[in-house]
Design a protein around this motif. Structure first.
Motif, PDB file in Angstrom:
ATOM      1  N   VAL A  36       0.847  -1.203   0.000  1.00 55.53           N
ATOM      2  CA  VAL A  36       0.000   0.000   0.000  1.00 55.53           C
ATOM      3  C   VAL A  36       0.874   1.242   0.000  1.00 55.53           C
ATOM      4  N   SER A  37       0.538   2.162  -0.883  1.00 53.16           N
ATOM      5  CA  SER A  37       1.269   3.424  -0.990  1.00 53.16           C
ATOM      6  C   SER A  37       0.355   4.582  -0.621  1.00 53.16           C
ATOM      7  N   CYS A  38       0.950   5.645  -0.104  1.00 52.93           N
ATOM      8  CA  CYS A  38       0.197   6.856   0.238  1.00 52.93           C
ATOM      9  C   CYS A  38       0.698   8.019  -0.600  1.00 52.93           C
ATOM     10  N   LEU A  39      -0.221   8.714  -1.240  1.00 53.89           N
ATOM     11  CA  LEU A  39       0.117   9.894  -2.028  1.00 53.89           C
ATOM     12  C   LEU A  39      -0.514  11.124  -1.390  1.00 53.89           C
ATOM     13  N   LYS A  40       0.300  12.126  -1.155  1.00 58.36           N
ATOM     14  CA  LYS A  40      -0.205  13.414  -0.686  1.00 58.36           C
ATOM     15  C   LYS A  40      -0.462  14.283  -1.907  1.00 58.36           C
TER      16      LYS A  40
ATOM     17  N   ASP B 256     -10.969  -0.959  -7.068  1.00 60.03           N
ATOM     18  CA  ASP B 256     -10.261  -1.796  -6.097  1.00 60.03           C
ATOM     19  C   ASP B 256      -8.766  -1.510  -6.023  1.00 60.03           C
ATOM     20  N   ILE B 257      -8.292  -0.582  -6.846  1.00 53.32           N
ATOM     21  CA  ILE B 257      -6.900  -0.118  -6.757  1.00 53.32           C
ATOM     22  C   ILE B 257      -6.777   0.968  -5.685  1.00 53.32           C
ATOM     23  N   ILE B 258      -7.921   1.573  -5.349  1.00 48.09           N
ATOM     24  CA  ILE B 258      -7.946   2.751  -4.483  1.00 48.09           C
ATOM     25  C   ILE B 258      -8.498   2.388  -3.114  1.00 48.09           C
ATOM     26  N   GLY B 259      -7.788   2.785  -2.068  1.00 45.88           N
ATOM     27  CA  GLY B 259      -8.264   2.605  -0.711  1.00 45.88           C
ATOM     28  C   GLY B 259      -9.006   3.835  -0.233  1.00 45.88           C
ATOM     29  N   ASP B 260      -8.808   4.206   1.006  1.00 43.47           N
ATOM     30  CA  ASP B 260      -9.462   5.393   1.555  1.00 43.47           C
ATOM     31  C   ASP B 260      -8.846   6.661   0.975  1.00 43.47           C
ATOM     32  N   ILE B 261      -9.666   7.686   0.874  1.00 46.91           N
ATOM     33  CA  ILE B 261      -9.226   9.014   0.453  1.00 46.91           C
ATOM     34  C   ILE B 261      -9.578   9.966   1.580  1.00 46.91           C
TER      35      ILE B 261
ATOM     36  N   ASP C   1       1.926  -0.642  -6.722  1.00 44.47           N
ATOM     37  CA  ASP C   1       2.382  -0.723  -8.107  1.00 44.47           C
ATOM     38  C   ASP C   1       1.696   0.276  -9.038  1.00 44.47           C
ATOM     39  N   MET C   2       0.728   1.051  -8.505  1.00 40.47           N
ATOM     40  CA  MET C   2       0.079   2.094  -9.313  1.00 40.47           C
ATOM     41  C   MET C   2       0.601   3.490  -8.969  1.00 40.47           C
ATOM     42  N   GLU C   3       1.549   3.557  -8.059  1.00 40.93           N
ATOM     43  CA  GLU C   3       2.038   4.852  -7.575  1.00 40.93           C
ATOM     44  C   GLU C   3       2.612   5.713  -8.702  1.00 40.93           C
ATOM     45  N   GLU C   4       3.498   5.147  -9.496  1.00 44.60           N
ATOM     46  CA  GLU C   4       4.153   5.919 -10.549  1.00 44.60           C
ATOM     47  C   GLU C   4       3.159   6.442 -11.575  1.00 44.60           C
ATOM     48  N   LEU C   5       2.218   5.595 -11.991  1.00 52.13           N
ATOM     49  CA  LEU C   5       1.230   6.000 -12.986  1.00 52.13           C
ATOM     50  C   LEU C   5       0.360   7.140 -12.470  1.00 52.13           C
ATOM     51  N   ILE C   6      -0.129   7.016 -11.248  1.00 54.71           N
ATOM     52  CA  ILE C   6      -1.018   8.047 -10.711  1.00 54.71           C
ATOM     53  C   ILE C   6      -0.268   9.364 -10.522  1.00 54.71           C
ATOM     54  N   CYS C   7       0.969   9.299 -10.040  1.00 55.88           N
ATOM     55  CA  CYS C   7       1.759  10.528  -9.878  1.00 55.88           C
ATOM     56  C   CYS C   7       1.957  11.234 -11.221  1.00 55.88           C
TER      57      CYS C   7
ATOM     58  N   VAL D  33      -2.838  19.961  -9.736  1.00 58.02           N
ATOM     59  CA  VAL D  33      -2.330  19.347  -8.511  1.00 58.02           C
ATOM     60  C   VAL D  33      -1.053  18.563  -8.801  1.00 58.02           C
ATOM     61  N   LYS D  34      -0.349  18.245  -7.736  1.00 58.02           N
ATOM     62  CA  LYS D  34       0.800  17.350  -7.837  1.00 58.02           C
ATOM     63  C   LYS D  34       0.695  16.302  -6.745  1.00 58.02           C
ATOM     64  N   CYS D  35       1.183  15.107  -7.035  1.00 54.55           N
ATOM     65  CA  CYS D  35       1.149  13.988  -6.098  1.00 54.55           C
ATOM     66  C   CYS D  35       2.542  13.746  -5.539  1.00 54.55           C
ATOM     67  N   ILE D  36       2.627  13.632  -4.247  1.00 55.11           N
ATOM     68  CA  ILE D  36       3.905  13.429  -3.574  1.00 55.11           C
ATOM     69  C   ILE D  36       3.845  12.119  -2.796  1.00 55.11           C
ATOM     70  N   PRO D  37       4.638  11.118  -3.165  1.00 54.43           N
ATOM     71  CA  PRO D  37       4.655   9.877  -2.380  1.00 54.43           C
ATOM     72  C   PRO D  37       5.207  10.142  -0.976  1.00 54.43           C
ATOM     73  N   VAL D  38       4.486   9.684   0.036  1.00 54.13           N
ATOM     74  CA  VAL D  38       4.927   9.819   1.428  1.00 54.13           C
ATOM     75  C   VAL D  38       4.740   8.474   2.116  1.00 54.13           C
ATOM     76  N   SER D  39       5.382   8.306   3.269  1.00 59.49           N
ATOM     77  CA  SER D  39       5.156   7.074   4.022  1.00 59.49           C
ATOM     78  C   SER D  39       3.724   7.083   4.561  1.00 59.49           C
ATOM     79  N   ASN D  40       3.152   5.927   4.723  1.00 62.14           N
ATOM     80  CA  ASN D  40       1.764   5.839   5.179  1.00 62.14           C
ATOM     81  C   ASN D  40       1.554   6.528   6.522  1.00 62.14           C
ATOM     82  N   LYS D  41       2.529   6.440   7.393  1.00 60.75           N
ATOM     83  CA  LYS D  41       2.385   7.030   8.727  1.00 60.75           C
ATOM     84  C   LYS D  41       2.397   8.555   8.710  1.00 60.75           C
ATOM     85  N   GLU D  42       2.788   9.157   7.576  1.00 57.63           N
ATOM     86  CA  GLU D  42       2.810  10.619   7.485  1.00 57.63           C
ATOM     87  C   GLU D  42       1.424  11.219   7.279  1.00 57.63           C
ATOM     88  N   CYS D  43       0.454  10.390   6.943  1.00 58.26           N
ATOM     89  CA  CYS D  43      -0.910  10.904   6.777  1.00 58.26           C
ATOM     90  C   CYS D  43      -1.431  11.390   8.121  1.00 58.26           C
TER      91      CYS D  43
END
Length: 270
Positions: free
Chosen positions: A97-101, A130-135, A151-157, A168-178
């Motif tokens: 699971v990846s988190c995007l800010k 089903d690729i998307i979790g909570d927003i 595995d969808m992080e790069e495409l969505i960014c 907007v811009k997407c910034i990958p962050v660690s899940n705990k940073e949310c």
């Protein structure tokens, strides 16, 4: 729906078998409450234990990026990994699971965006639900955290560059940073019992008969399952959604009145 569930059950059986035979982690895509309910029913029915998180001799856990997430990935674990270790790995930036800010390029000209806006933009990219979790969206609508499959992080960014009129811009962050969590209002009150219709009447300030009508019209869902009885006793932690009214989490009893009525508390999501 029944056919969809049978396909899902077949899929989790295959994932559990692969995890057991090859001793590595396997996982589903994100599952909603109704899908999770079907999976947990299957685990209990098959002689496994959802309480002890064991299915077909394989340990499993649910992970959605943060504590109390609504949409989750079901992970089957190898012999050398436990649920807490997997969670710690994923919180730091794991492989599932990846988190995007998501932030506006220019905050001065940004719209106030909603959960629906973010989800709609992702779906318009051709990304399956089903690729998307909570927003999770900030109260001012300027910042959001998207939980997605890694595995969808790069495409969505690369592709998610505009939502409504806002660049907007997407910034990958660690899940705990949310640092955003679903907002809710706690409501307390007295009821005659923990029956579903009694709790609905308290939460939505309607009569018991009106609450019973909502159930009879199949508009009420408990942990993703359609509620067919207004007399069902809610369990602490149950998530209840009512079409046209919203959703809440039943937090349980807090005491009783002198007249023997139960004092309860619920968290109503805004």
């Amino acid at each position: 729906m029944e056919n969809d569930n049978s396909m899902l059950i077949g899929h989790i059986k295959d994932l559990a078998s692969r995890a057991y035979q090859n001793d590595y982690t396997t996982h589903t895509n994100f599952l909603g409450l109704s899908e999770l309910a079907a999976v947990l029913d299957e685990i209990n029915k098959s002689g496994g234990s959802a309480a002890n998180q064991v299915y077909n001799s394989v340990k499993f856990t649910l992970y959605g990026g943060y504590e109390d997430s609504e949409r989750n990935v079901l992970c089957f674990l190898p012999s050398y990994l436990d649920a807490e270790s997997l969670k710690l790995q994923e919180d730091e930036g794991g492989s599932i699971v990846s988190c995007l800010k998501v932030v506006p390029v220019n905050a001065k000209f940004a719209d106030k965006l909603t959960h629906r806006d973010f989800l709609g933009s992702l779906m318009n990219l051709g990304i399956e639900r089903d690729i998307i979790g909570d927003i999770l969206v900030s109260e001012d609508g300027r910042v959001a955290y998207l939980f997605i499959l890694k595995d969808m992080e790069e495409l969505i960014c690369k592709e998610l560059i505009r939502i409504k009129h806002t660049c907007v811009k997407c910034i990958p962050v660690s899940n705990k940073e949310c640092d955003i969590r679903p907002s809710f209002e706690e409501i307390s009150g007295s009821v005659a019992s923990e029956r579903l219709d009694a709790v609905l009447a308290l939460v939505y300030r309607i009569s018991r008969s009106q609450a019973q009508e909502l159930v009879s019209r199949q508009l009420v869902f408990i942990d993703g399952r359609c509620a067919f009885s207004a007399g069902y006793d809610l369990k602490e932690g149950s998530r209840v959604s009512v079409r046209g009214h919203g959703k809440f989490k039943y937090l349980g009893q807090t005491g009783s009145t002198r007249k023997g009525r139960l004092m309860i508390k619920v968290a109503v999501y805004k």
